[in-house]
Scaffold this motif. Structure first.
Motif, PDB file in Angstrom:
ATOM      1  N   ASN A   1       0.881  -1.219  -0.156  1.00 30.69           N
ATOM      2  CA  ASN A   1      -0.025   0.125   0.065  1.00 30.69           C
ATOM      3  C   ASN A   1       0.890   1.144   0.166  1.00 30.69           C
ATOM      4  O   ASN A   1       0.327   2.370   0.007  1.00 30.69           O
ATOM      5  CB  ASN A   1      -1.035   0.010   1.245  1.00 30.69           C
ATOM      6  N   PHE A   2       2.085   0.977   0.106  1.00 32.81           N
ATOM      7  CA  PHE A   2       3.036   2.305   0.102  1.00 32.81           C
ATOM      8  C   PHE A   2       3.089   2.947  -1.251  1.00 32.81           C
ATOM      9  O   PHE A   2       3.423   2.524  -2.163  1.00 32.81           O
ATOM     10  CB  PHE A   2       4.382   1.897   0.640  1.00 32.81           C
ATOM     11  N   ASN A   3       3.174   4.199  -0.994  1.00 35.28           N
ATOM     12  CA  ASN A   3       3.150   5.040  -2.311  1.00 35.28           C
ATOM     13  C   ASN A   3       4.208   6.201  -2.140  1.00 35.28           C
ATOM     14  O   ASN A   3       3.692   6.904  -1.183  1.00 35.28           O
ATOM     15  CB  ASN A   3       1.844   5.667  -2.652  1.00 35.28           C
ATOM     16  N   VAL A   4       5.052   6.292  -2.725  1.00 36.90           N
ATOM     17  CA  VAL A   4       6.250   7.329  -2.475  1.00 36.90           C
ATOM     18  C   VAL A   4       5.478   8.612  -2.735  1.00 36.90           C
ATOM     19  O   VAL A   4       6.106   9.662  -2.248  1.00 36.90           O
ATOM     20  CB  VAL A   4       7.322   7.049  -3.394  1.00 36.90           C
ATOM     21  N   ARG A   5       4.512   8.688  -3.477  1.00 42.83           N
ATOM     22  CA  ARG A   5       3.869   9.968  -3.620  1.00 42.83           C
ATOM     23  C   ARG A   5       3.177  10.565  -2.470  1.00 42.83           C
ATOM     24  O   ARG A   5       2.974  11.696  -2.274  1.00 42.83           O
ATOM     25  CB  ARG A   5       3.051   9.997  -5.031  1.00 42.83           C
ATOM     26  N   ARG A   6       2.632   9.904  -1.992  1.00 45.64           N
ATOM     27  CA  ARG A   6       1.556   9.871  -0.862  1.00 45.64           C
ATOM     28  C   ARG A   6       2.385  10.502   0.477  1.00 45.64           C
ATOM     29  O   ARG A   6       3.236  10.070   0.939  1.00 45.64           O
ATOM     30  CB  ARG A   6       0.755   8.606  -0.646  1.00 45.64           C
ATOM     31  N   GLU A   7       1.612  11.466   0.937  1.00 41.28           N
ATOM     32  CA  GLU A   7       2.390  11.973   2.142  1.00 41.28           C
ATOM     33  C   GLU A   7       2.383  11.052   3.452  1.00 41.28           C
ATOM     34  O   GLU A   7       1.322  10.133   3.167  1.00 41.28           O
ATOM     35  CB  GLU A   7       1.614  13.333   2.554  1.00 41.28           C
TER      36      GLU A   7
END
Lengths: 418, 226
Positions: free
Chosen positions: A170-176
């Motif tokens: 679920n990790f997204n580098v774009r998400r804060e």
């Protein structure tokens, strides 16, 4: 293969080896113990017989199978007790069986008696049989219990690992916001989680820095460009000689191109960095028709024939701003790279949009068309970012875009995700 | 017409100021939010040209301030920040229009005039230059009292010319004015040439005069007779 299956297989392999070696040890011990007991028994027989000879029991009465008494040379020394095994016919079973035979000689009343006796003992085969039978049962039990328990235990032990996997997915580098890893007591998983937390935090920081840099770079560029453009426009209104006007024009054109590039790059960065949500379905049919209307005069002016086949009421969940950008870029692309008196064909079905246009052959491989600053042909004024923007929009919305060239038709098709 | 330019970049502010002065506006500039507040309270401006990113705050605050104080100047936002939400927020707060940097000064003029027209500030309904009269409300163009038959795009073009009379309109600025932001990716100035050619032909047929001058290499100019 699952890690737990692997563990179980290795464990069972080791167990098998241990059981084999253990079987061998058991066999030896049992054999030894049996032989020892038997020889003790035989010794007591011999001693008993000798005692009875001493007490005067007649030899005929004692010399009964399995005991044999022989009188030997009295001058010879006493033969000590010895045991050896032999194969002999079993009286009742009527087959050859392993027997233990013991002999010893005794000096009794001046006579020298050699007494021997034999007895049937447990066969090695029987021992092996028994051991094998037990081993097989033990293995079967182990298999059953190990498999069942490993399944149950693995679920428990690997639960933090599974949770970590879920968090990574679920990790997204774009998400804060950093990655949320579940706490665990297992040392290895603790290590894994701390590595992951560090790594993702670093990735996010790097990503943010890069994003801010490219956003600022392209944004800050626009202000000086606006100044230059304004100055040139003011300069153009002063009295100019032809030569000066030419210089101003050339400078102005270059600034125009630069600012278009800056805007497009800013847009591309925004497309990469921002989240565009599609909250409600838009009427794509309407959008395409509107766009064709906007471009109608341009198409007409270039003498391009327009044919269209637009399905009614195509409704899709798509961000309206992105839809506008996508259609604009596709259509202006089809107009710009067209030939004089060429043709454009627009087809909209659910969920596919196909825009075909005539045009000169591209001078590179089709798959390179979506790269930034890569131009199919050096059409003047083109800055080579249009299709990169199209691709970016498709990427972030999950639509599929493809390009093919079949003389003289360039075909761009976009398949929207439904 | 009195205009206040709020822009922290000195050169950009100077560009706008000298352009607007030539256009006959009374123009003042300020470079920070606080200063702008003082000026707005003390003087009456017809329109405020507002940059959003200022050293001492966001321009959107000023719009809120103006609405609180019931100051009824027109507001034209000018910003490099062309993020959609900023634009929407600005317009929601009560700004009249939004212009993205970098912009053409002639476009700025056209937007200002549109704001004045909408607010009916100088009572002008139709704009007249020479014997050409353009009425944006009715979408009617008259030449020497006779109606001119124009396509919507040609009408837009004529209006742009008339508003920016005696100014050089670059082909790019015309293209952007007619086709909006989309022209970024189209950038084919041949279309502008075609439209201008058609417009000239129609004016020539109706009045026998050609007010539109080709400025070599740069673009076009609508000449007002002295």
């Amino acid at each position: 293969m699952k890690i737990i299956t692997r563990f179980t297989l290795y464990y069972l392999g080791v167990t098998l080896i241990v059981l084999l070696v253990g079987g061998f040890i058991v066999y030896n011990n049992v054999q030894e113990e049996v032989d020892k007991e038997e020889s003790l028994e035989l010794k007591s027989w011999l001693d008993n017989t000798a005692r009875r000879i001493r007490n005067g029991t007649p030899l005929e009465k004692l010399n009964v199978d399995p005991v044999q008494i022989k009188i030997i040379d009295a001058s010879q020394p006493e033969i000590p007790f010895s045991v050896y095994d032999t194969i002999a016919m079993h009286r009742h079973l009527q087959r050859m069986e392993r027997h233990l035979k013991a002999k010893a000689s005794y000096h009794i009343n001046g006579q020298h008696y050699l007494i021997s006796a034999y007895d049937v003992v447990v066969e090695p085969d029987d021992i092996v049989d028994a051991i094998t039978k037990s081993a097989v049962r033990i293995i079967a039990l182990l298999l059953l219990f190990v498999t069942v328990s490993s399944m149950l235990i693995s679920r428990r032990i690997l639960l933090p690992f599974q949770n970590t996997l879920k968090a990574i997915r679920n990790f997204n580098v774009r998400r804060e916001g950093g990655i949320q890893l579940p706490s665990t007591n297992t040392h290895e998983f603790k290590q894994l989680n701390s590595f992951l937390a560090d790594m993702t935090a670093k990735a996010q920081a790097d990503y943010k820095a890069l994003k801010e840099f490219s956003e600022n770079a392209s944004h800050e560029m626009l202000t000086p460009l606006a100044i230059i453009r304004g100055k040139l426009e003011l300069l153009a209104e002063t009295d100019n000689k032809d030569e000066q006007a030419r210089l101003i024009t050339a400078a102005h054109d270059a600034v125009e191109k630069l600012s278009r590039m800056g805007q497009s790059l800013t847009l591309l960065t925004k497309l990469t960095n921002q989240e565009f949500e599609a909250t409600e379905p838009i009427n794509l049919t309407q959008s395409v028709e509107d766009m064709l209307g906007t471009f109608a005069d341009l198409i007409e002016m270039k003498g391009i024939r327009l044919s269209s086949n637009i399905a009614k009421d195509v409704k899709l969940k798509f961000n309206p701003v992105l839809a506008d950008l996508l259609l604009t870029n596709l259509l202006s692309n089809a107009i710009r790279h067209n030939t004089e008196h060429g043709a454009i064909d627009v087809k909209l079905s659910n969920p596919k949009l196909v825009i075909r246009n005539t045009g000169p052959a591209p001078d590179g491989p089709p798959e390179q068309m979506f790269k930034r600053f890569r131009k199919g042909n050096q059409s003047k004024d083109s800055i080579g970012l249009g299709l990169a923007i199209v691709k970016q929009i498709c990427d972030i919305t999950g639509a599929k875009v493809s390009y093919t060239f079949d003389e003289p038709w360039h075909t761009l098709s976009v398949e929207f995700s439904t | 017409m009195k205009v206040l330019v709020i822009e922290d970049n000195l050169e950009l502010a100077r560009n706008m100021e000298s352009f607007l002065r030539r256009e006959g506006y009374v123009c003042e500039t300020t470079h920070a939010l606080n200063e702008a507040r003082d000026k707005i309270v003390s003087f009456k401006y017809d329109c405020v040209i507002l940059d959003l990113m200022l050293p001492d705050g966001n321009g959107l605050e000023l719009i809120e301030f103006m609405k609180e104080q019931r100051i009824e100047s027109g507001i034209l936002i000018v910003s490099a920040k062309n993020a959609l939400d900023d634009r929407v927020r600005g317009l929601d707060l009560g700004a009249d229009d939004y212009l993205t940097k970098p912009f053409h000064l002639t476009e700025l003029n056209a937007r200002l005039r549109a704001i004045f027209r909408r607010r009916n500030l100088n009572g002008e309904r139709a704009i007249s230059v020479n014997d050409v009269t353009v009425n944006p409300d009715t979408m009617e163009a008259l030449i020497a009292g006779k109606p001119l038959d124009l396509t919507p795009k040609e009408f837009e073009l004529l209006l742009y010319f008339v508003i920016n009379k005696n100014r050089v309109l670059t082909r790019q600025s015309i293209a952007e004015h007619l086709w909006g932001d989309y022209i970024d990716h189209l950038a084919n100035v041949d279309f502008v040439y075609q439209h201008v050619k058609n417009l000239r032909k129609k004016i020539d047929q109706a009045s026998g005069r050609d007010y539109i001058e080709t400025v070599y290499g740069l673009g076009y100019k609508f000449n007002a007779l002295k």
